[in-house]
Design a protein around this motif. Structure first.
Motif, PDB file in Angstrom:
ATOM      1  N   GLU A  62      -3.939  -5.361  -0.103  1.00 23.06           N
ATOM      2  CA  GLU A  62      -4.169  -4.044   0.473  1.00 23.06           C
ATOM      3  C   GLU A  62      -3.049  -3.789   1.482  1.00 23.06           C
ATOM      4  N   VAL A  63      -2.408  -2.632   1.330  1.00 20.36           N
ATOM      5  CA  VAL A  63      -1.331  -2.244   2.231  1.00 20.36           C
ATOM      6  C   VAL A  63      -1.699  -0.916   2.870  1.00 20.36           C
ATOM      7  N   ARG A  64      -1.496  -0.827   4.184  1.00 16.06           N
ATOM      8  CA  ARG A  64      -1.755   0.409   4.918  1.00 16.06           C
ATOM      9  C   ARG A  64      -0.523   0.762   5.755  1.00 16.06           C
ATOM     10  N   PHE A  65      -0.237   2.050   5.785  1.00 14.09           N
ATOM     11  CA  PHE A  65       0.863   2.567   6.596  1.00 14.09           C
ATOM     12  C   PHE A  65       0.376   3.694   7.486  1.00 14.09           C
ATOM     13  N   GLN A  66       1.007   3.819   8.637  1.00 11.83           N
ATOM     14  CA  GLN A  66       0.882   5.031   9.432  1.00 11.83           C
ATOM     15  C   GLN A  66       2.215   5.752   9.327  1.00 11.83           C
ATOM     16  N   ILE A  67       2.145   7.009   8.917  1.00 12.46           N
ATOM     17  CA  ILE A  67       3.313   7.876   8.858  1.00 12.46           C
ATOM     18  C   ILE A  67       3.165   8.855  10.009  1.00 12.46           C
TER      19      ILE A  67
END
Length: 122
Positions: A62-67
């Motif tokens: 699982e990969v999460r990013f904040q843009i």
């Protein structure tokens, strides 16, 4: 699992010609190189963890990013267009948005829209 999610993300952002033309401050990981150019996008990986396992080996992550979109008073009108392009781009590479918040940085007088996305790699 070994996957360079940041490279995939940056390639997708830079591949969106509309986004490139609007974001004169560019795309940056964690912090901007030139803090005088707006609007700009700063992205940060906030999670990258193995998920499912088979035979003691990770088979997904699982990969999460904040843009984060940063605008000043002079270019705040472009924030919605940028957010729509970011959303379109992230969805095109398989991410789903799970959070979005409009912020104002009092100390720097900068508008900050934080958008969070997640994806399961298999």
């Amino acid at each position: 699992m070994s996957f360079d999610a940041k490279s995939e993300l940056l390639k997708a952002l830079k591949g969106n010609a509309n986004l490139v033309s609007i974001c004169v401050g560019g795309f940056h990981n964690l912090k901007a190189n030139d803090v005088t150019k707006f609007p700009r996008i700063v992205y940060a990986e906030i999670r990258n963890a193995d998920e499912d396992f088979a035979d003691n080996e990770a088979i997904s992550a699982e990969v999460r990013f904040q843009i984060s979109i940063f605008n000043t008073e002079e270019n705040i009108s472009s924030q919605t267009a940028i957010a729509k392009e970011v959303d379109k781009t992230m969805k095109s590479i398989g991410y789903t948005r799970y959070d979005s918040v409009d912020l104002y940085e009092e100390d720097t007088k900068v508008f900050h829209k934080a958008m969070r996305y997640q994806k399961i790699f298999r």
